[in-house]
Motif scaffolding. Structure first.
Motif, mmCIF file in Angstrom:
data_model
loop_
_atom_site.group_PDB
_atom_site.id
_atom_site.type_symbol
_atom_site.label_atom_id
_atom_site.label_comp_id
_atom_site.label_asym_id
_atom_site.label_seq_id
_atom_site.Cartn_x
_atom_site.Cartn_y
_atom_site.Cartn_z
ATOM 1 N N SER A 82 -4.667 4.955 6.505
ATOM 2 C CA SER A 82 -2.741 4.521 6.148
ATOM 3 C C SER A 82 -1.354 4.674 7.027
ATOM 4 O O SER A 82 -1.025 4.832 6.603
ATOM 5 C CB SER A 82 -2.765 6.138 4.343
ATOM 6 O OG SER A 82 -2.486 7.107 5.866
ATOM 7 N N ASP B 222 0.688 -1.148 -0.198
ATOM 8 C CA ASP B 222 0.185 0.043 0.369
ATOM 9 C C ASP B 222 1.073 1.197 0.068
ATOM 10 O O ASP B 222 0.350 2.032 0.345
ATOM 11 C CB ASP B 222 -1.040 -0.517 1.316
ATOM 12 C CG ASP B 222 -2.186 -0.903 1.651
ATOM 13 O OD1 ASP B 222 -2.619 -1.535 0.152
ATOM 14 O OD2 ASP B 222 -2.810 -1.690 2.286
ATOM 15 N N LEU C 263 -0.776 4.737 -1.153
ATOM 16 C CA LEU C 263 -1.375 5.382 -0.231
ATOM 17 C C LEU C 263 -1.076 5.909 0.597
ATOM 18 O O LEU C 263 -0.700 7.366 1.218
ATOM 19 C CB LEU C 263 -2.529 3.802 0.771
ATOM 20 C CG LEU C 263 -3.460 4.726 2.237
ATOM 21 C CD1 LEU C 263 -4.066 5.256 1.381
ATOM 22 C CD2 LEU C 263 -3.802 3.308 2.290
ATOM 23 N N ALA D 251 0.605 1.171 6.311
ATOM 24 C CA ALA D 251 0.967 1.828 4.879
ATOM 25 C C ALA D 251 2.041 2.693 5.523
ATOM 26 O O ALA D 251 3.428 2.407 4.930
ATOM 27 C CB ALA D 251 0.557 2.358 3.919
#
Length: 331
Positions: free
Chosen positions: A193, A162, A165, A196
């Motif tokens: 997030s 991710d 993101l 991430a």
């Protein structure tokens, strides 16, 4: 293609020469092979260029490119970023100023018709890594190389975990310190997030010894991860404003961006007196050659010829310069 593997033409070590890499367009060649050319310049007379900051990786060089029409092999991570950089080259345009990036978006959309300068400094290619004398000569010029570059690209690696993101979230960090409830709507976005961002900070890039000076020295850092990027001189300083839960790695999330701001605010007089502090602060950063625990920091010290090694040369101290002909024990 010429036969035989690529061989370096020696650099004049009595001068201040560096090599720059230039991509050769594949127009009409019918393949996707990366073709490059190495050019040698006096650093004071270099054309505009971009320096690359990245991790080498532990794999063996297995991806074929050509240098000056001869085969040359690079490792996975370098191959990945070369593919991205090559896609940005516009051979039909003259160099323009670096574009002002306003958000985290696909890199090709950011540049549009603007040209990324087609000259790069990439240590694994531009330095003959098999020549100890040349390695030392070039390492002693690292401060000038990264300070002279028009910009530095920090390649965090391909997109995974991710990272898209995380890149979007980090670009939009509010320009003020964090406290619960103070960041309003962005605080809710940050929670989405959090993992991430933590994964992005745990990438190998952040623990590499050489990236310390590569991150601190340049005026402008162009952040590239996968196909997403942003370019602002101050964006990474905002990382020090992240709440602890958003990084999970205080060393990475706080020390390096914070130290960049601190170092750049200090006088050159101070830079010459901080080797012991640098060695202590970054003692856990990694490098494959133990001598680089010292050599990788010399660019932050300023006039390294003002330092000396009295224990190794008790009668006649010599300047503390990168010298790969001496052993780690001697250093």
């Amino acid at each position: 293609m010429a036969s035989g593997i690529f061989k370096y033409t020696p650099i004049d070590r009595s001068s201040r020469q560096i090599r720059l890499l230039k991509f050769i367009p594949n127009v009409g060649l019918g393949d996707n092979l990366i073709r490059c050319y190495l050019e040698t310049y006096e650093i004071s007379q270099c054309p505009s260029f971009i320096a690359l900051s990245y991790t080498w990786g532990e794999d063996s060089p297995g991806h074929k490119i050509t240098l000056n029409r001869r085969p040359y092999f690079v490792r996975d991570n370098l191959w990945a970023v070369l593919c991205v950089l090559k896609s940005l080259i516009r051979p039909d345009l003259e160099p323009t100023n670096m574009p002002s990036i306003t958000g985290s978006m696909p890199i090709d959309q950011q540049f549009n018709s603007k040209k990324l300068w087609n000259r790069f400094w990439v240590d694994a290619i531009c330095i003959n890594q098999q020549g100890d004398f040349e390695r030392g000569h070039q390492v002693n010029m690292m401060r000038d190389i990264f300070s002279s570059a028009d910009s530095v690209i920090a390649w965090l690696g391909p997109e995974y975990d991710d990272s898209n993101l995380a890149m979007h979230s980090l670009f939009h960090l509010p320009d003020r310190d964090w406290c619960p409830g103070y960041w309003g709507e962005y605080e809710q976005e940050l929670k989405k997030s959090e993992k991430a961002i933590a994964n992005l900070f745990m990438r190998p890039y952040w623990s590499r010894m050489w990236i310390i000076q590569e991150f601190i020295l340049p005026s402008h850092i162009f952040i590239l991860c996968g196909q997403l990027s942003f370019w602002r001189s101050d964006s990474w300083l905002n990382f020090t404003r992240l709440p602890e839960t958003a990084t999970e790695q205080k060393v990475v999330g706080k020390i390096l961006p914070g130290y960049r701001s601190y170092w750049r605010s200090c006088s050159p007089y101070y830079h010459q007196r901080i080797l012991h502090l640098l060695l202590s602060t970054f003692s856990k950063w990694s490098c494959s050659d133990p001598r680089d625990k010292v050599f990788a920091l010399l660019g932050l010290i300023g006039d390294i010829t003002s330092l000396s090694i009295p224990r190794l040369y008790p009668r006649t101290p010599v300047p503390l310069l990168a010298d790969y002909t001496i052993s780690p024990r001697e250093l």
